[in-house]
Design a protein around this motif. Structure first.
Motif, PDB file in Angstrom:
ATOM      1  N   TRP A  75       0.761  -1.196  -0.228  1.00 52.34           N
ATOM      2  CA  TRP A  75      -0.016   0.105  -0.024  1.00 52.34           C
ATOM      3  C   TRP A  75       0.854   1.260  -0.140  1.00 52.34           C
ATOM      4  O   TRP A  75       0.280   2.304   0.184  1.00 52.34           O
ATOM      5  CB  TRP A  75      -0.986  -0.147   1.508  1.00 52.34           C
ATOM      6  N   ARG A  76       2.203   1.116  -0.545  1.00 50.37           N
ATOM      7  CA  ARG A  76       3.291   2.344  -0.350  1.00 50.37           C
ATOM      8  C   ARG A  76       2.582   3.568  -0.912  1.00 50.37           C
ATOM      9  O   ARG A  76       3.234   4.513  -0.928  1.00 50.37           O
ATOM     10  CB  ARG A  76       4.443   1.968  -0.758  1.00 50.37           C
ATOM     11  N   ASN A  77       1.842   3.184  -2.302  1.00 47.67           N
ATOM     12  CA  ASN A  77       1.485   4.460  -2.972  1.00 47.67           C
ATOM     13  C   ASN A  77       0.108   5.087  -2.595  1.00 47.67           C
ATOM     14  O   ASN A  77      -0.426   5.834  -3.229  1.00 47.67           O
ATOM     15  CB  ASN A  77       1.237   4.033  -4.376  1.00 47.67           C
ATOM     16  N   ALA A  78      -0.370   4.442  -1.670  1.00 48.08           N
ATOM     17  CA  ALA A  78      -1.836   4.874  -1.272  1.00 48.08           C
ATOM     18  C   ALA A  78      -1.796   6.153  -0.087  1.00 48.08           C
ATOM     19  O   ALA A  78      -0.500   6.212   0.438  1.00 48.08           O
ATOM     20  CB  ALA A  78      -2.759   3.619  -0.762  1.00 48.08           C
ATOM     21  N   PRO A  79      -2.699   6.663  -0.163  1.00 46.52           N
ATOM     22  CA  PRO A  79      -2.785   7.838   0.737  1.00 46.52           C
ATOM     23  C   PRO A  79      -2.539   7.284   2.256  1.00 46.52           C
ATOM     24  O   PRO A  79      -2.640   6.099   2.502  1.00 46.52           O
ATOM     25  CB  PRO A  79      -4.064   8.572   0.743  1.00 46.52           C
ATOM     26  N   SER A  81      -3.697   7.801   5.042  1.00 47.16           N
ATOM     27  CA  SER A  81      -4.882   7.455   5.912  1.00 47.16           C
ATOM     28  C   SER A  81      -5.428   6.085   5.550  1.00 47.16           C
ATOM     29  O   SER A  81      -5.916   5.224   6.343  1.00 47.16           O
ATOM     30  CB  SER A  81      -6.029   8.465   5.818  1.00 47.16           C
ATOM     31  N   VAL A  82      -5.235   5.680   4.162  1.00 50.11           N
ATOM     32  CA  VAL A  82      -5.594   4.314   3.643  1.00 50.11           C
ATOM     33  C   VAL A  82      -4.588   3.351   4.273  1.00 50.11           C
ATOM     34  O   VAL A  82      -4.969   2.371   4.547  1.00 50.11           O
ATOM     35  CB  VAL A  82      -5.658   4.291   2.258  1.00 50.11           C
ATOM     36  N   GLU A 120      -2.883   3.422   6.920  1.00 52.95           N
ATOM     37  CA  GLU A 120      -2.980   3.239   8.675  1.00 52.95           C
ATOM     38  C   GLU A 120      -4.300   2.437   8.621  1.00 52.95           C
ATOM     39  O   GLU A 120      -4.292   1.798   9.816  1.00 52.95           O
ATOM     40  CB  GLU A 120      -3.108   4.589   9.005  1.00 52.95           C
ATOM     41  N   GLN A 121      -5.166   2.475   7.793  1.00 50.81           N
ATOM     42  CA  GLN A 121      -6.440   1.632   7.926  1.00 50.81           C
ATOM     43  C   GLN A 121      -6.237   0.044   7.533  1.00 50.81           C
ATOM     44  O   GLN A 121      -6.530  -0.866   8.112  1.00 50.81           O
ATOM     45  CB  GLN A 121      -7.580   2.222   7.276  1.00 50.81           C
ATOM     46  N   LEU A 122      -5.545   0.090   6.325  1.00 47.79           N
ATOM     47  CA  LEU A 122      -5.718  -1.135   5.774  1.00 47.79           C
ATOM     48  C   LEU A 122      -4.517  -2.064   6.444  1.00 47.79           C
ATOM     49  O   LEU A 122      -4.640  -3.378   6.365  1.00 47.79           O
ATOM     50  CB  LEU A 122      -5.535  -1.236   4.246  1.00 47.79           C
ATOM     51  N   VAL A 123      -3.248  -1.583   6.194  1.00 48.14           N
ATOM     52  CA  VAL A 123      -2.113  -2.448   6.564  1.00 48.14           C
ATOM     53  C   VAL A 123      -2.115  -3.404   7.940  1.00 48.14           C
ATOM     54  O   VAL A 123      -1.856  -4.480   7.771  1.00 48.14           O
ATOM     55  CB  VAL A 123      -0.713  -1.523   6.543  1.00 48.14           C
ATOM     56  N   PRO A 124      -2.544  -2.963   9.202  1.00 49.87           N
ATOM     57  CA  PRO A 124      -2.896  -3.289  10.327  1.00 49.87           C
ATOM     58  C   PRO A 124      -3.766  -4.398  10.032  1.00 49.87           C
ATOM     59  O   PRO A 124      -3.780  -5.498  10.930  1.00 49.87           O
ATOM     60  CB  PRO A 124      -3.272  -2.584  11.184  1.00 49.87           C
ATOM     61  N   MET A 125      -4.708  -4.370   9.230  1.00 51.27           N
ATOM     62  CA  MET A 125      -5.960  -5.155   9.113  1.00 51.27           C
ATOM     63  C   MET A 125      -5.233  -6.502   8.470  1.00 51.27           C
ATOM     64  O   MET A 125      -5.919  -7.802   8.604  1.00 51.27           O
ATOM     65  CB  MET A 125      -7.069  -4.853   8.011  1.00 51.27           C
ATOM     66  N   ILE A 126      -4.422  -6.518   7.756  1.00 50.61           N
ATOM     67  CA  ILE A 126      -3.682  -7.643   6.896  1.00 50.61           C
ATOM     68  C   ILE A 126      -3.376  -8.725   7.832  1.00 50.61           C
ATOM     69  O   ILE A 126      -3.797  -9.867   7.902  1.00 50.61           O
ATOM     70  CB  ILE A 126      -2.732  -7.221   6.076  1.00 50.61           C
ATOM     71  N   GLY A 127      -2.543  -8.577   8.811  1.00 47.59           N
ATOM     72  CA  GLY A 127      -2.250  -9.506   9.780  1.00 47.59           C
ATOM     73  C   GLY A 127      -3.050 -10.163  10.471  1.00 47.59           C
ATOM     74  O   GLY A 127      -3.074 -11.187  10.757  1.00 47.59           O
ATOM     75  N   LYS A 128      -4.116  -9.091  11.288  1.00 46.30           N
ATOM     76  CA  LYS A 128      -4.988  -9.669  11.968  1.00 46.30           C
ATOM     77  C   LYS A 128      -6.144 -10.543  11.193  1.00 46.30           C
ATOM     78  O   LYS A 128      -6.655 -11.549  11.760  1.00 46.30           O
ATOM     79  CB  LYS A 128      -6.007  -8.478  12.200  1.00 46.30           C
TER      80      LYS A 128
END
Length: 200
Positions: free
Chosen positions: A94-98, A100-101, A103-111
Motif C-alpha cells: 500500500w506504499r502508493n496509497a494515501p 490514511s488508507v 493506516e487503516q488497511l495495513v494493520p488489518m492484513i495481519g489480523k
C-alpha cells in the motif's frame, strides 16, 4: 482482440508447435499483464515459475504423466502462491496509497490472516485461479494458446523447480502456438442450470 473475443476463443489446446519459441519480450509483456490480477488486500501472493529450458520441461513432463504439451509448448507457467505473503512487509502493498488508507488497511492484513492456515491456503488458491485466467486471456490476445493443467504430481514438480516450502502450486499452464485447434466444445451446461438470481 477485445476481451469478450478472447474469452470466446480461449480453448484448452493440447497440441503445440514444438519449434516455436516465445521471445523474452513477449514473455515479459505476458507476465506484466498477469501481475495486474487482483488479490485480497493487494498482497500479490501469486508467484510464477516460467519454464523455458527443454531439460526442465522434460522433467516436468515426467511429473505430468508424459503429457506432450508440457514439452511442446513454448513455456510452462507454474502458477504458485506464497502462503505467507501477507506477513512480508505488508506496508509495501500500500506504499502508493494515501497515508490514511495505509493506516487503516495495513494493520488489518495481519489480523485477518495470522493463525488461520486454511484461510491462507484458500487465499493462495483463489489468487492462483484469478491469475491463471488472466494469463490465458492475455496469451490469447497476444496470438497464443494455452492449457490449464492439474494433471501432475505437485510434490515432484515442487522438487524439480526447488519451490520454497512456504509456497504451493495452484496449477500449471502451458502457452504456445497451436499445432492444431482444440476439439469442439464438448458439453457446456446451459446458463439456466448454473445461475440463479438473488438466491436459491
Amino acid at each position: 482482440m477485445d476481451t469478450l473475443e478472447a474469452i470466446q476463443q480461449r480453448r484448452s489446446v493440447k497440441h503445440y508447435d514444438p519449434d516455436h519459441r516465445m521471445s523474452s519480450e513477449e514473455i515479459q509483456t505476458l507476465m506484466n499483464h498477469v501481475i495486474l490480477s487482483p488479490t485480497s488486500f493487494n498482497i500479490q501472493n501469486w508467484r510464477f515459475v516460467v519454464v523455458q529450458d527443454p531439460e526442465v520441461k522434460q522433467q516436468l513432463r515426467g511429473a505430468a504423466w508424459g503429457q506432450a504439451q508440457v514439452t511442446d509448448a513454448s513455456i510452462v507457467v507454474l502458477v504458485c502462491a506464497d502462503l505467507l505473503a501477507w506477513d512480508q512487509e505488508p506496508e509495501r502493498y500500500w506504499r502508493n496509497a494515501p497515508e490514511s488508507v495505509q493506516e487503516q488497511l495495513v494493520p488489518m492484513i495481519g489480523k485477518f490472516y495470522a493463525g488461520n492456515d486454511q484461510l491462507q491456503r484458500d487465499e493462495a488458491l483463489r489468487s492462483s485461479g484469478i491469475a491463471s485466467q488472466t494469463l490465458m486471456l492475455a496469451a490469447k490476445a497476444m496470438g497464443y494458446d494455452s492449457c490449464p493443467m492439474i494433471g501432475f504430481d505437485p510434490v515432484q514438480v515442487a522438487e524439480i523447480v526447488n519451490l520454497p516450502p512456504t509456497h504451493i502450486i495452484g496449477l500449471m499452464v502451458t502457452v504456445g502456438k497451436a499445432l492444431k485447434p482444440a476439439q469442439g466444445r464438448s458439453g457446456s451446461l446451459a446458463l439456466s442450470e448454473v445461475m440463479v438470481i438473488d438466491r436459491y
